[in-house]
Design an enzyme around this catalytic site. Structure first.
Site, PDB file in Angstrom:
ATOM      1  N   TYR A  46     -10.944   9.605  -2.980  1.00 18.58           N
ATOM      2  CA  TYR A  46     -10.542   8.320  -2.389  1.00 18.58           C
ATOM      3  C   TYR A  46     -11.545   7.206  -2.705  1.00 18.58           C
ATOM      4  CZ  TYR A  46      -6.573  10.549  -0.279  1.00 18.58           C
ATOM      5  OH  TYR A  46      -5.372  11.198  -0.122  1.00 18.58           O
ATOM      6  N   ASN A 100       2.709   3.181  -0.372  1.00 15.32           N
ATOM      7  CA  ASN A 100       1.483   3.024  -1.160  1.00 15.32           C
ATOM      8  C   ASN A 100       0.310   2.681  -0.258  1.00 15.32           C
ATOM      9  OD1 ASN A 100       3.174   3.430  -3.296  1.00 15.32           O
ATOM     10  ND2 ASN A 100       3.309   1.274  -3.877  1.00 15.32           N
ATOM     11  N   VAL A 101      -0.860   3.187  -0.644  1.00 13.88           N
ATOM     12  CA  VAL A 101      -2.058   2.924   0.148  1.00 13.88           C
ATOM     13  C   VAL A 101      -2.902   1.819  -0.482  1.00 13.88           C
ATOM     14  CG1 VAL A 101      -2.072   5.250   1.127  1.00 13.88           C
ATOM     15  CG2 VAL A 101      -3.367   4.822  -0.967  1.00 13.88           C
ATOM     16  N   ASP A 102      -2.427   1.259  -1.612  1.00 10.89           N
ATOM     17  CA  ASP A 102      -3.128   0.100  -2.187  1.00 10.89           C
ATOM     18  C   ASP A 102      -2.744  -1.157  -1.406  1.00 10.89           C
ATOM     19  OD1 ASP A 102      -0.771  -1.253  -3.370  1.00 10.89           O
ATOM     20  OD2 ASP A 102      -0.698   0.430  -4.756  1.00 10.89           O
ATOM     21  N   HIS A 130       1.897   5.247   4.990  1.00  6.93           N
ATOM     22  CA  HIS A 130       0.976   6.335   4.626  1.00  6.93           C
ATOM     23  C   HIS A 130      -0.489   5.908   4.683  1.00  6.93           C
ATOM     24  CE1 HIS A 130       4.322   8.757   2.310  1.00  6.93           C
ATOM     25  NE2 HIS A 130       4.404   8.872   3.629  1.00  6.93           N
ATOM     26  N   CYS A 145     -12.516   6.710  12.406  1.00  8.72           N
ATOM     27  CA  CYS A 145     -13.591   7.544  12.943  1.00  8.72           C
ATOM     28  C   CYS A 145     -12.997   8.660  13.794  1.00  8.72           C
ATOM     29  CB  CYS A 145     -14.573   6.711  13.767  1.00  8.72           C
ATOM     30  SG  CYS A 145     -15.876   7.731  14.502  1.00  8.72           S
ATOM     31  N   CYS A 169     -18.789   3.239  16.901  1.00 14.09           N
ATOM     32  CA  CYS A 169     -19.581   4.084  17.819  1.00 14.09           C
ATOM     33  C   CYS A 169     -20.918   4.503  17.229  1.00 14.09           C
ATOM     34  CB  CYS A 169     -18.786   5.323  18.234  1.00 14.09           C
ATOM     35  SG  CYS A 169     -18.584   6.560  16.915  1.00 14.09           S
TER      36      CYS A 169
HETATM   37  C1  BJW Z   1       8.516   3.830 -11.785  1.00 12.53           C
HETATM   38  C2  BJW Z   1       7.619   3.269 -12.664  1.00 12.53           C
HETATM   39  C3  BJW Z   1       7.831   1.926 -12.965  1.00 12.53           C
HETATM   40  C4  BJW Z   1       7.000   5.292 -12.398  1.00 12.53           C
HETATM   41  N1  BJW Z   1       8.850   1.265 -12.409  1.00 12.53           N
HETATM   42  N2  BJW Z   1       9.528   3.157 -11.245  1.00 12.53           N
HETATM   43  C5  BJW Z   1      11.472  17.688   5.592  1.00 12.53           C
HETATM   44  C6  BJW Z   1      11.515  16.699   6.575  1.00 12.53           C
HETATM   45  C7  BJW Z   1      10.351  16.117   7.068  1.00 12.53           C
HETATM   46  C8  BJW Z   1       9.115  16.514   6.570  1.00 12.53           C
HETATM   47  C9  BJW Z   1       9.052  17.514   5.614  1.00 12.53           C
HETATM   48  C10 BJW Z   1      10.210  18.092   5.136  1.00 12.53           C
HETATM   49  N3  BJW Z   1       9.852  19.007   4.225  1.00 12.53           N
HETATM   50  C11 BJW Z   1       8.502  18.998   4.127  1.00 12.53           C
HETATM   51  C12 BJW Z   1       7.982  18.091   4.957  1.00 12.53           C
HETATM   52  C13 BJW Z   1       6.533  17.796   5.124  1.00 12.53           C
HETATM   53  C14 BJW Z   1       5.913  16.863   4.118  1.00 12.53           C
HETATM   54  C15 BJW Z   1       6.709  16.743   2.830  1.00 12.53           C
HETATM   55  O1  BJW Z   1       7.483  15.817   2.629  1.00 12.53           O
HETATM   56  N4  BJW Z   1       6.486  17.627   1.882  1.00 12.53           N
HETATM   57  C16 BJW Z   1       7.166  17.563   0.593  1.00 12.53           C
HETATM   58  C17 BJW Z   1       6.200  18.018  -0.492  1.00 12.53           C
HETATM   59  C18 BJW Z   1       8.445  18.361   0.660  1.00 12.53           C
HETATM   60  N5  BJW Z   1       5.754  15.559   4.729  1.00 12.53           N
HETATM   61  C19 BJW Z   1       4.719  15.300   5.513  1.00 12.53           C
HETATM   62  O2  BJW Z   1       3.877  16.147   5.770  1.00 12.53           O
HETATM   63  C20 BJW Z   1       4.658  13.922   6.131  1.00 12.53           C
HETATM   64  N6  BJW Z   1       4.522  14.029   7.530  1.00 12.53           N
HETATM   65  C21 BJW Z   1       5.512  14.506   8.280  1.00 12.53           C
HETATM   66  O3  BJW Z   1       6.565  14.890   7.800  1.00 12.53           O
HETATM   67  O4  BJW Z   1       5.274  14.488   9.631  1.00 12.53           O
HETATM   68  C22 BJW Z   1       6.280  15.027  10.522  1.00 12.53           C
HETATM   69  C23 BJW Z   1       7.483  14.146  10.670  1.00 12.53           C
HETATM   70  C24 BJW Z   1       8.746  14.704  10.729  1.00 12.53           C
HETATM   71  C25 BJW Z   1       9.875  13.903  10.898  1.00 12.53           C
HETATM   72  C26 BJW Z   1       9.738  12.531  11.041  1.00 12.53           C
HETATM   73  C27 BJW Z   1       8.473  11.989  10.987  1.00 12.53           C
HETATM   74  C28 BJW Z   1       7.372  12.790  10.795  1.00 12.53           C
HETATM   75  C29 BJW Z   1       3.415  13.163   5.621  1.00 12.53           C
HETATM   76  C30 BJW Z   1       3.524  12.814   4.175  1.00 12.53           C
HETATM   77  C31 BJW Z   1       2.235  12.159   3.682  1.00 12.53           C
HETATM   78  C32 BJW Z   1       2.294  11.853   2.202  1.00 12.53           C
HETATM   79  N7  BJW Z   1       1.011  11.512   1.734  1.00 12.53           N
HETATM   80  C33 BJW Z   1       0.845  11.187   0.306  1.00 12.53           C
HETATM   81  C34 BJW Z   1      -0.665  11.202  -0.089  1.00 12.53           C
HETATM   82  C35 BJW Z   1      -1.516  10.292   0.727  1.00 12.53           C
HETATM   83  C36 BJW Z   1      -1.673   8.949   0.151  1.00 12.53           C
HETATM   84  C37 BJW Z   1      -2.572   8.903  -1.050  1.00 12.53           C
HETATM   85  O5  BJW Z   1      -3.464   9.720  -1.240  1.00 12.53           O
HETATM   86  O6  BJW Z   1      -2.354   7.968  -1.822  1.00 12.53           O
HETATM   87  O7  BJW Z   1       1.462   9.915   0.025  1.00 12.53           O
HETATM   88  S1  BJW Z   1       1.650  12.304  -0.823  1.00 12.53           S
HETATM   89  C38 BJW Z   1       2.062  11.108  -1.996  1.00 12.53           C
HETATM   90  O8  BJW Z   1       3.502  11.115  -2.145  1.00 12.53           O
HETATM   91  C39 BJW Z   1       1.676   9.742  -1.397  1.00 12.53           C
HETATM   92  C40 BJW Z   1       2.920   8.931  -1.674  1.00 12.53           C
HETATM   93  O9  BJW Z   1       3.001   7.838  -0.784  1.00 12.53           O
HETATM   94  C41 BJW Z   1       4.035   9.934  -1.540  1.00 12.53           C
HETATM   95  C42 BJW Z   1       5.295   9.552  -2.229  1.00 12.53           C
HETATM   96  O10 BJW Z   1       5.085   9.479  -3.622  1.00 12.53           O
HETATM   97  P1  BJW Z   1       5.886   8.410  -4.465  1.00 12.53           P
HETATM   98  O11 BJW Z   1       5.493   7.053  -4.068  1.00 12.53           O
HETATM   99  O12 BJW Z   1       7.320   8.720  -4.433  1.00 12.53           O
HETATM  100  O13 BJW Z   1       5.245   8.661  -5.932  1.00 12.53           O
HETATM  101  P2  BJW Z   1       5.700   9.692  -7.051  1.00 12.53           P
HETATM  102  O14 BJW Z   1       4.582   9.779  -8.024  1.00 12.53           O
HETATM  103  O15 BJW Z   1       6.216  10.940  -6.486  1.00 12.53           O
HETATM  104  O16 BJW Z   1       6.954   8.976  -7.750  1.00 12.53           O
HETATM  105  C43 BJW Z   1       6.813   7.766  -8.446  1.00 12.53           C
HETATM  106  C44 BJW Z   1       8.206   7.314  -8.894  1.00 12.53           C
HETATM  107  O17 BJW Z   1       8.083   6.067  -9.545  1.00 12.53           O
HETATM  108  C45 BJW Z   1       8.850   8.282  -9.911  1.00 12.53           C
HETATM  109  O18 BJW Z   1      10.210   8.523  -9.501  1.00 12.53           O
HETATM  110  C46 BJW Z   1       8.810   7.531 -11.230  1.00 12.53           C
HETATM  111  O19 BJW Z   1       9.941   7.769 -12.046  1.00 12.53           O
HETATM  112  C47 BJW Z   1       8.815   6.101 -10.754  1.00 12.53           C
HETATM  113  N8  BJW Z   1       8.132   5.178 -11.645  1.00 12.53           N
HETATM  114  N9  BJW Z   1       6.697   4.238 -13.051  1.00 12.53           N
HETATM  115  C48 BJW Z   1       9.696   1.945 -11.568  1.00 12.53           C
HETATM  116  N10 BJW Z   1       6.997   1.292 -13.837  1.00 12.53           N
END
Ligand code: BJW
Length: 238
Positions: free
Chosen positions: A60, A96-98, A113, A121, A143
């Protein structure tokens, strides 16, 4: 005018890593599930942080430093324009976290996210701005505790932020727009189904169809920096 929109209508925009890709920020899921040399599950879980805090902090800290070298792109700017000019209700929910949406000028914005530039803390529970390296020896500005500060990032297994207002907006919106997200991570991946169930028209913009593509009424394929300005012009120009 884009189908399903009138100027009084409520719009919910969900953004993912693809929106920042055109600024040079790496996305998460490449062909072999790696991201900048790490598997997401090795660095983006509370267990990973307990097991190897140095690795997680290094990951990070590097991303926070990288953020200073990138700029908002035309997609961020177009969404900021929409925020400034759309007379109806609008909410931009970013995974996004940016900070590129706010640097482009977006205000009606929620980070579900967390944010790279915030620390949390674990001793006192406070959250605060954090722009430099964090590392394992960081001191909490609130703290004074040492070594208990973590990035304010929602890791797997943790509850995303702002779920109540997001859920309400999903139920109210007339147009749901998903941009640059793979639809691999819940609960964000399920937003389209909620919005559609409550009657919203659903549009996705992505390089390729997302995992939930079948739930959208319309999919536009291409780079966010090209598609989003065109879509915003259609909405505001129409
Ligand atoms: C372009 C492009 C260009 C490229 N132009 N496009 C079912 C139901 C509920 C939960 C779960 C479930 N099954 C499993 C879970 C648990 C889990 C989960 O989802 N796991 C999966 C692996 C299945 N989820 C969790 O644990 C979440 N918490 C949770 O569910 O709590 C309980 C709850 C239940 C019900 C309601 C509410 C809560 C927490 C998830 C936390 C995710 N954290 C991350 C990392 C931290 C941040 C960081 O370090 O930066 O967040 S994971 C990572 O993935 C990050 C992102 O925000 C997230 C999504 O990724 P994103 O943005 O989609 O990126 P990519 O790389 O996957 O895709 C990019 C896309 O862009 C691609 O499609 C490309 O084609 C496209 N692209 N260039 C347009 N130029």
């Amino acid at each position: 005018m884009v189908a399903g929109t009138e100027r009084s209508h409520a719009i919910l925009v969900l953004t993912g890593a693809g929106v920042s890709a055109d600024s040079g920020v790496a996305t998460f899921r490449g062909p072999d599930g790696l991201w900048e040399g790490h598997r997401v599950q090795d660095v983006a879980t509370p267990e990973a942080f307990q097991r190897d805090p140095d690795l997680v902090h290094a990951f990070y800290d590097a991303r926070r430093a990288k953020l200073e070298t990138v700029q908002p792109n035309a997609a961020h700017e177009a969404l900021a324009r929409l925020d400034a000019e759309w007379p109806g209700e609008l909410l931009i929910v970013t995974q996004n976290v940016d900070d590129l949406h706010e640097r482009a000028g977006a205000r009606r914005l929620l980070h579900m996210h967390g944010e790279l530039k915030l620390g949390w803390c674990l001793a006192c529970g406070e959250r605060f701005a954090w722009v430099r390296e964090m590392g394992t020896a960081a001191t909490c500005p609130s703290c004074g505790g040492v070594g208990q500060v973590r990035p304010d990032i929602v890791w797997f297994g943790e509850m995303p932020y702002e779920m109540e207002p997001i859920e309400e907006a999903l139920q109210r919106c007339h147009l749901f727009v998903s941009i640059g997200t793979s639809g691999a991570v819940y609960p964000a991946a399920g937003f389209v189904q909620t919005a559609r169930y409550y009657g919203a028209r659903c549009l996705e913009m992505n390089l390729e169809p997302s995992q939930g593509s079948m739930f959208f009424h319309e999919t536009r394929l291409g780079r966010a920096a090209e598609l989003v300005p065109r879509w915003v012009e259609e909405l505001l120009g129409g």
